[in-house]
Write a protein that holds these residues in place. Structure first.
Motif, mmCIF file in Angstrom:
data_model
loop_
_atom_site.group_PDB
_atom_site.id
_atom_site.type_symbol
_atom_site.label_atom_id
_atom_site.label_comp_id
_atom_site.label_asym_id
_atom_site.label_seq_id
_atom_site.Cartn_x
_atom_site.Cartn_y
_atom_site.Cartn_z
ATOM 1 N N UNK A 1 -49.871 -0.815 -20.547
ATOM 2 C CA UNK A 1 -49.909 0.021 -21.753
ATOM 3 C C UNK A 1 -51.107 0.960 -21.710
ATOM 4 N N UNK A 2 -52.246 0.458 -21.252
ATOM 5 C CA UNK A 2 -53.424 1.328 -21.100
ATOM 6 C C UNK A 2 -53.118 2.470 -20.128
ATOM 7 N N UNK A 3 -52.382 2.151 -19.068
ATOM 8 C CA UNK A 3 -51.999 3.177 -18.104
ATOM 9 C C UNK A 3 -51.089 4.231 -18.718
ATOM 10 N N UNK A 4 -50.181 3.800 -19.597
ATOM 11 C CA UNK A 4 -49.311 4.773 -20.288
ATOM 12 C C UNK A 4 -50.151 5.759 -21.079
ATOM 13 N N UNK A 5 -51.158 5.224 -21.781
ATOM 14 C CA UNK A 5 -51.996 6.108 -22.614
ATOM 15 C C UNK A 5 -52.811 7.078 -21.750
ATOM 16 N N UNK A 6 -53.369 6.570 -20.659
ATOM 17 C CA UNK A 6 -54.268 7.390 -19.854
ATOM 18 C C UNK A 6 -53.534 8.398 -18.974
ATOM 19 N N UNK A 7 -52.383 7.984 -18.425
ATOM 20 C CA UNK A 7 -51.719 8.826 -17.436
ATOM 21 C C UNK A 7 -50.549 9.644 -17.980
ATOM 22 N N UNK A 8 -49.775 9.066 -18.899
ATOM 23 C CA UNK A 8 -48.530 9.726 -19.288
ATOM 24 C C UNK A 8 -48.620 10.540 -20.565
ATOM 25 N N UNK A 9 -49.506 10.171 -21.487
ATOM 26 C CA UNK A 9 -49.646 11.002 -22.693
ATOM 27 C C UNK A 9 -50.075 12.423 -22.337
ATOM 28 N N UNK A 10 -51.038 12.608 -21.386
ATOM 29 C CA UNK A 10 -51.361 13.984 -20.974
ATOM 30 C C UNK A 10 -50.185 14.717 -20.337
ATOM 31 N N UNK A 11 -49.196 13.964 -19.821
ATOM 32 C CA UNK A 11 -48.031 14.583 -19.194
ATOM 33 C C UNK A 11 -46.900 14.844 -20.187
ATOM 34 N N UNK A 12 -47.131 14.508 -21.464
ATOM 35 C CA UNK A 12 -46.122 14.809 -22.476
ATOM 36 C C UNK A 12 -45.451 13.613 -23.112
ATOM 37 N N UNK A 13 -45.863 12.384 -22.765
ATOM 38 C CA UNK A 13 -45.278 11.212 -23.407
ATOM 39 C C UNK A 13 -45.703 11.179 -24.872
ATOM 40 N N UNK A 14 -44.767 11.000 -25.814
ATOM 41 C CA UNK A 14 -45.143 10.925 -27.231
ATOM 42 C C UNK A 14 -46.206 9.857 -27.472
ATOM 43 N N UNK A 15 -47.170 10.159 -28.334
ATOM 44 C CA UNK A 15 -48.322 9.272 -28.523
ATOM 45 C C UNK A 15 -47.949 7.916 -29.115
ATOM 46 N N UNK A 16 -46.826 7.867 -29.834
ATOM 47 C CA UNK A 16 -46.466 6.589 -30.465
ATOM 48 C C UNK A 16 -45.850 5.586 -29.485
ATOM 49 N N UNK A 17 -45.428 6.056 -28.306
ATOM 50 C CA UNK A 17 -44.681 5.198 -27.379
ATOM 51 C C UNK A 17 -45.494 4.002 -26.882
ATOM 52 N N UNK A 18 -46.753 4.167 -26.394
ATOM 53 C CA UNK A 18 -47.469 2.996 -25.873
ATOM 54 C C UNK A 18 -47.602 1.857 -26.879
ATOM 55 N N UNK A 19 -47.863 2.180 -28.145
ATOM 56 C CA UNK A 19 -48.003 1.133 -29.150
ATOM 57 C C UNK A 19 -46.717 0.355 -29.353
#
Length: 597
Positions: A236-254
């Protein structure tokens, strides 16, 4: 994760398709019927007219009324004369199935790999499940946490950017606890079980499916088998660090973290939660496992002083070409295993110049090149869907096509014809003729995408030879695409390994009985037991205007036998439930319903 190898060879005729590990002997007929495979579809004794009507009504709902009525009339004519197909099991085999079902001390399961059918003592199976649950991976909890998880999930989803009109589809209407079961690993000593958590209709199931669709474009290929010890927090930490900058919606990791950290299930009426890793059975787990391993390998390879010449990975199986010598290879393995306490690699090196990777057998040639062929484990049974199974013919053709297409994708020219001859021989042993095989592998004309039209609807009919194929032809004329399911398989006639749901769990159509012998037929998208409690409350509070049950009970001085509630059909689809309710009201003429069906 494994870098593994096994010697390839034609599967021995001695490989058994039925492995009886139990203390209960099986008769010859019992063994023969199990040898057909748990996926073998049994020809139905009756035409499931109610299910067919419900499916058709959903499909024609958006068609103009006049055309829809024409379709109804045509299909009604088919159903009036419909006869069940000829049985594809002898009387002795049907009797053998019933006998097996009446043996409470055994359980019958598909093998984890190889498509064998395994018979185990129920006690041995239960003991092995208990030993899995007694590890640090799982923790026993005091009660069913379904309602608590649903409430928390609704709170989390409410404050996301997901449109309000879409949020409702993320919640299971009648959630039930996930259930654990195990598949025997017959290729390993003492036959351990692979734990599977069946998450279908569990509270987070729909949300997990939604999140997996969002995440899939951000990761590589995913598969159904997965690396269950993936550390959820790190992923989940990786989703926040790597994919949010690539356009992943911010609510997804939570939401991902909540889905994967609220894994719970039932076993023998008790409840457990998974303390670490992603459950094998959640739609979200393969995507997260794949994402984490992509992240893990990138960092591990970057830090390693020794780099492999080739590194290929498919979730938790890795193929490596190493050019630095055996001593450095062991150092590389130690390096990989030092990166995270939960991620441990095992390694198997080539044997006789051969190394399998998934379904591919790689053979090193003397000139440094490689030969490629199809790989099968020694426990592979070569049992496929048998020709006599009551599946739609297209499903059988698709199975044959898939086997030959896999051969074309994997094999080089030297191995391709050998593999094709092998498949022809194996398929004939599964009941197919060479004509069946040639028809299935014959190249088909490609459809012209430029004139493709959007179907008017999709429908899944229970396949009944000579009945639903006639209905499909009628629906196809109105651009309705038909898919087929089966009415019953051999596995449906056997005791299940998972906890049985309590009778009133799940959405569906139900029937209440009165002391005067009248009935009430109803439907609900929630758990049926919740709706029954509401009926009881209406009777207690004398809500005569709102409730036909309360009106009947109090005006006639009757008593509703709530403890005799019967589930007539389980169905999560609203319009199918309404149709089935109407059918049942019509069939149960002696009812207290205010509608006539």
């Amino acid at each position: 994760m494994k870098i593994n190898t096994k010697l390839f060879g034609a599967v021995s005729e001695r490989v058994r398709v039925v492995i009886n590990r139990s203390s209960v002997p099986l008769t010859e007929e019992e063994t023969k019927v199990l040898a057909k495979g748990l996926n073998y579809a049994v020809a139905p004794k009756r035409v499931p007219k109610e299910e067919i009507i419900c499916e058709v009504e959903v499909a024609i709902r958006r068609i103009p009324a006049v055309k829809a009525e024409e379709i109804r009339q045509d299909i009604a004519r088919v159903l009036k004369t419909a006869m069940p197909p000829k049985s594809n099991l002898t009387i002795n085999k049907r009797r053998a199935l019933r006998t097996i079902r009446e043996k409470p001390d055994i359980i019958i399961l598909p093998a984890d790999k190889g498509n064998a059918t395994v018979v185990m003592d129920r006690k041995e199976y239960d003991d092995k499940i208990k030993s899995l649950l007694d590890t640090a991976t799982y923790k026993k909890i005091k009660k069913d946490t379904t309602e608590m998880i649903v409430r928390k999930m609704k709170e989390l989803v409410k404050f996301t950017e997901i449109p309000a009109d879409q949020q409702k589809s993320l919640f299971v209407q009648a959630p039930v606890p996930a259930r654990i079961y195990g598949l025997p690993k017959i290729h390993k000593p003492d036959v351990p079980l692979r734990p599977i958590v069946s998450a279908i209709n569990s509270p987070t199931y729909q949300l997990a499916k939604h999140l997996s669709k969002i995440l899939s474009p951000f990761t590589g290929k995913t598969v159904e088998s997965l690396f269950t010890r993936v550390p959820v927090k790190d992923a989940v930490d990786g989703l926040r660090q790597k994919l949010i900058p690539e356009g992943l919606p911010k609510y997804v990791p939570g939401l991902v973290e909540y889905c994967l950290s609220s894994t719970y299930f039932s076993w023998k009426g008790e409840f457990y939660e998974q303390c670490e890793g992603a459950a094998m059975g959640s739609p979200l787990s393969p995507v997260i496992a794949n994402f984490y391993m992509e992240m893990f390998e990138e960092e591990a390879l970057k830090k390693s002083p020794w780099k492999p010449k080739l590194w290929l990975r498919y979730v938790d199986d890795t193929f490596v070409i190493w050019q630095h010598g055996k001593e450095q290879l062991q150092e590389f393995l130690d390096h990989l295993n030092s990166q995270h306490p939960m991620i441990k690699f095992t390694m198997e090196t080539e044997n006789a110049k051969q190394l399998p990777f998934l379904d591919v057998l790689v053979t090193r040639k003397t000139d440094g090149g490689m030969k490629l062929g199809v790989y099968r484990k020694k426990t592979h049974t070569n049992r496929y869907l048998q020709a006599s199974s009551h599946h739609h013919p297209q499903q059988k053709r698709s199975m044959i096509q898939a086997l030959f297409q896999r051969a074309e994708r994997i094999c080089d020219k030297e191995n391709l014809r050998k593999e094709e001859r092998f498949l022809e021989d194996v398929l004939q042993k599964n009941g197919y003729t060479m004509r069946d095989i040639r028809r299935s592998t014959k190249p088909h004309k490609q459809k012209d995408d430029s004139v493709s039209t959007t179907p008017a609807g999709f429908i899944c009919l229970p396949y009944v030879s000579g009945v639903t194929d006639r209905i499909a032809r009628r629906l196809k004329k109105n651009d309705i695409v038909v898919r087929y399911g089966t009415v019953s398989k051999i596995q449906n006639a056997l005791p299940i390994a998972k906890d049985k749901l309590t009778p009133l769990k799940g959405a569906g159509v139900y029937r209440l009985s009165c002391s005067c012998s009248k009935y009430y037929v109803g439907q609900t998208g929630r758990n049926i037991e919740c709706r029954i409690k509401e009926h009881e409350r209406d009777v207690r509070l004398r809500k005569i205007q709102q409730s036909a049950v309360a009106e009947h009970c109090h005006k006639g001085g009757h008593s509703i036998e709530f403890e005799k509630t019967k589930v007539l059909a389980r169905n999560g689809h609203y319009f199918q439930r309404l149709t089935r309710e109407a059918i049942e009201i019509h069939q149960h003429g002696n009812n207290m319903n205010r509608e006539d069906g």
